[in-house]
Design a protein around this motif. Structure first.
Motif, PDB file in Angstrom:
ATOM      1  N   SER A  53       1.106  -0.984  -0.135  1.00  0.00           N
ATOM      2  CA  SER A  53       0.191  -0.142   0.002  1.00  0.00           C
ATOM      3  C   SER A  53       1.074   1.437   0.522  1.00  0.00           C
ATOM      4  O   SER A  53       0.340   2.484  -0.336  1.00  0.00           O
ATOM      5  CB  SER A  53      -0.807   0.134   1.242  1.00  0.00           C
ATOM      6  N   PRO A  62      -3.847   2.623  -5.658  1.00  0.00           N
ATOM      7  CA  PRO A  62      -5.346   1.851  -5.639  1.00  0.00           C
ATOM      8  C   PRO A  62      -5.824   2.854  -4.987  1.00  0.00           C
ATOM      9  O   PRO A  62      -5.294   3.849  -4.469  1.00  0.00           O
ATOM     10  CB  PRO A  62      -4.887   1.149  -4.722  1.00  0.00           C
ATOM     11  N   ALA A  63      -7.166   3.448  -5.520  1.00  0.00           N
ATOM     12  CA  ALA A  63      -7.436   3.836  -4.245  1.00  0.00           C
ATOM     13  C   ALA A  63      -7.624   3.752  -2.988  1.00  0.00           C
ATOM     14  O   ALA A  63      -8.040   2.494  -2.088  1.00  0.00           O
ATOM     15  CB  ALA A  63      -8.902   4.025  -4.841  1.00  0.00           C
ATOM     16  N   LYS A  66      -9.851   1.598  -1.492  1.00  0.00           N
ATOM     17  CA  LYS A  66      -9.821  -0.198  -1.581  1.00  0.00           C
ATOM     18  C   LYS A  66      -8.956  -0.809  -0.338  1.00  0.00           C
ATOM     19  O   LYS A  66      -8.775  -1.197  -0.398  1.00  0.00           O
ATOM     20  CB  LYS A  66      -9.489   0.118  -2.924  1.00  0.00           C
ATOM     21  N   LEU A  67      -7.628   0.664  -0.025  1.00  0.00           N
ATOM     22  CA  LEU A  67      -7.148   0.184   0.791  1.00  0.00           C
ATOM     23  C   LEU A  67      -7.638   0.142   2.079  1.00  0.00           C
ATOM     24  O   LEU A  67      -6.909  -0.738   2.594  1.00  0.00           O
ATOM     25  CB  LEU A  67      -5.547   1.127  -0.021  1.00  0.00           C
ATOM     26  N   THR A  69     -10.324  -0.651   2.553  1.00  0.00           N
ATOM     27  CA  THR A  69     -11.328  -2.069   2.531  1.00  0.00           C
ATOM     28  C   THR A  69     -10.039  -3.447   3.232  1.00  0.00           C
ATOM     29  O   THR A  69     -10.759  -4.275   3.642  1.00  0.00           O
ATOM     30  CB  THR A  69     -11.973  -2.020   1.686  1.00  0.00           C
ATOM     31  N   LYS A  70      -9.492  -3.669   2.631  1.00  0.00           N
ATOM     32  CA  LYS A  70      -8.088  -4.162   2.438  1.00  0.00           C
ATOM     33  C   LYS A  70      -7.658  -4.815   3.359  1.00  0.00           C
ATOM     34  O   LYS A  70      -7.459  -5.750   4.062  1.00  0.00           O
ATOM     35  CB  LYS A  70      -7.349  -4.466   1.059  1.00  0.00           C
ATOM     36  N   ASN A 105     -11.462 -11.222   0.844  1.00  0.00           N
ATOM     37  CA  ASN A 105     -10.480  -9.761   0.037  1.00  0.00           C
ATOM     38  C   ASN A 105      -9.782 -10.356  -0.851  1.00  0.00           C
ATOM     39  O   ASN A 105      -8.908  -9.231  -1.301  1.00  0.00           O
ATOM     40  CB  ASN A 105      -9.387 -10.479   1.589  1.00  0.00           C
ATOM     41  N   VAL A 108     -12.164  -8.567  -3.475  1.00  0.00           N
ATOM     42  CA  VAL A 108     -11.264  -6.860  -3.468  1.00  0.00           C
ATOM     43  C   VAL A 108     -10.412  -6.774  -4.455  1.00  0.00           C
ATOM     44  O   VAL A 108     -10.612  -6.085  -5.203  1.00  0.00           O
ATOM     45  CB  VAL A 108     -11.455  -6.370  -2.234  1.00  0.00           C
ATOM     46  N   ALA A 109      -9.455  -7.225  -4.252  1.00  0.00           N
ATOM     47  CA  ALA A 109      -7.822  -6.904  -4.413  1.00  0.00           C
ATOM     48  C   ALA A 109      -7.812  -7.437  -6.098  1.00  0.00           C
ATOM     49  O   ALA A 109      -7.619  -6.443  -7.476  1.00  0.00           O
ATOM     50  CB  ALA A 109      -6.713  -7.874  -4.402  1.00  0.00           C
ATOM     51  N   TRP A 112     -11.875  -4.393  -8.026  1.00  0.00           N
ATOM     52  CA  TRP A 112     -11.681  -4.271  -7.725  1.00  0.00           C
ATOM     53  C   TRP A 112     -11.022  -2.763  -8.329  1.00  0.00           C
ATOM     54  O   TRP A 112      -9.525  -2.842  -8.011  1.00  0.00           O
ATOM     55  CB  TRP A 112     -11.368  -3.675  -6.061  1.00  0.00           C
ATOM     56  N   ARG A 113     -11.295  -2.368  -9.390  1.00  0.00           N
ATOM     57  CA  ARG A 113     -10.195  -0.938 -10.053  1.00  0.00           C
ATOM     58  C   ARG A 113     -10.416   0.388  -9.848  1.00  0.00           C
ATOM     59  O   ARG A 113     -11.447   0.990 -10.191  1.00  0.00           O
ATOM     60  CB  ARG A 113     -10.347  -1.545 -12.180  1.00  0.00           C
TER      61      ARG A 113
END
Length: 113
Positions: A53, A62-63, A66-67, A69-70, A105, A108-109, A112-113
């Motif tokens: 990250s 990445p957004a 998204k980070l 959430t992960k 997880n 999501v990786a 999710w773009r």
């Protein structure tokens, strides 16, 4: 920097394999408990995810949503594995939640773009 990112990504995938493979092995064996592979997988996933990250790319990060959430998912998985690791057996629902969160997880990786 790209080489570091690729090494971290490789280690991250190994952590995923340890976590999911260890859980599948426990499900097949019939005795549901947290094994060392699951614990190490959760640790590797969390640490390499934090490394991935870091803003090492040139504007291709990445957004933040998204980070976050992960990170939340990885922390939940780690806590669920860590605090259940010494039990002789784990509740089936708790164990399936670990497997489900691991798969979410990964989803999501990937998606999710």
């Amino acid at each position: 920097m790209e080489a570091i990112r690729l090494v971290l990504l490789y280690a991250h995938l190994i952590g995923f394999a340890l976590l999911l493979g260890g859980s599948v092995a426990q499900l097949v064996s019939g005795r549901i408990k947290i094994n060392p592979a699951m614990l190490w997988g959760a640790v590797v996933q969390l640490l390499t995810g934090l490394g991935l990250s870091a803003p090492l790319r040139d504007g291709d990060e990445p957004a933040p949503a998204k980070l976050v959430t992960k990170l939340v998912l990885a922390l939940l998985i780690f806590v669920m594995v860590f605090f259940s690791r010494k039990r002789d057996s784990v509740n089936r629902g708790h164990f399936l939640a670990i497997v489900g969160l691991t798969l979410v997880n990964a989803a999501v990786a990937v998606f999710w773009r």
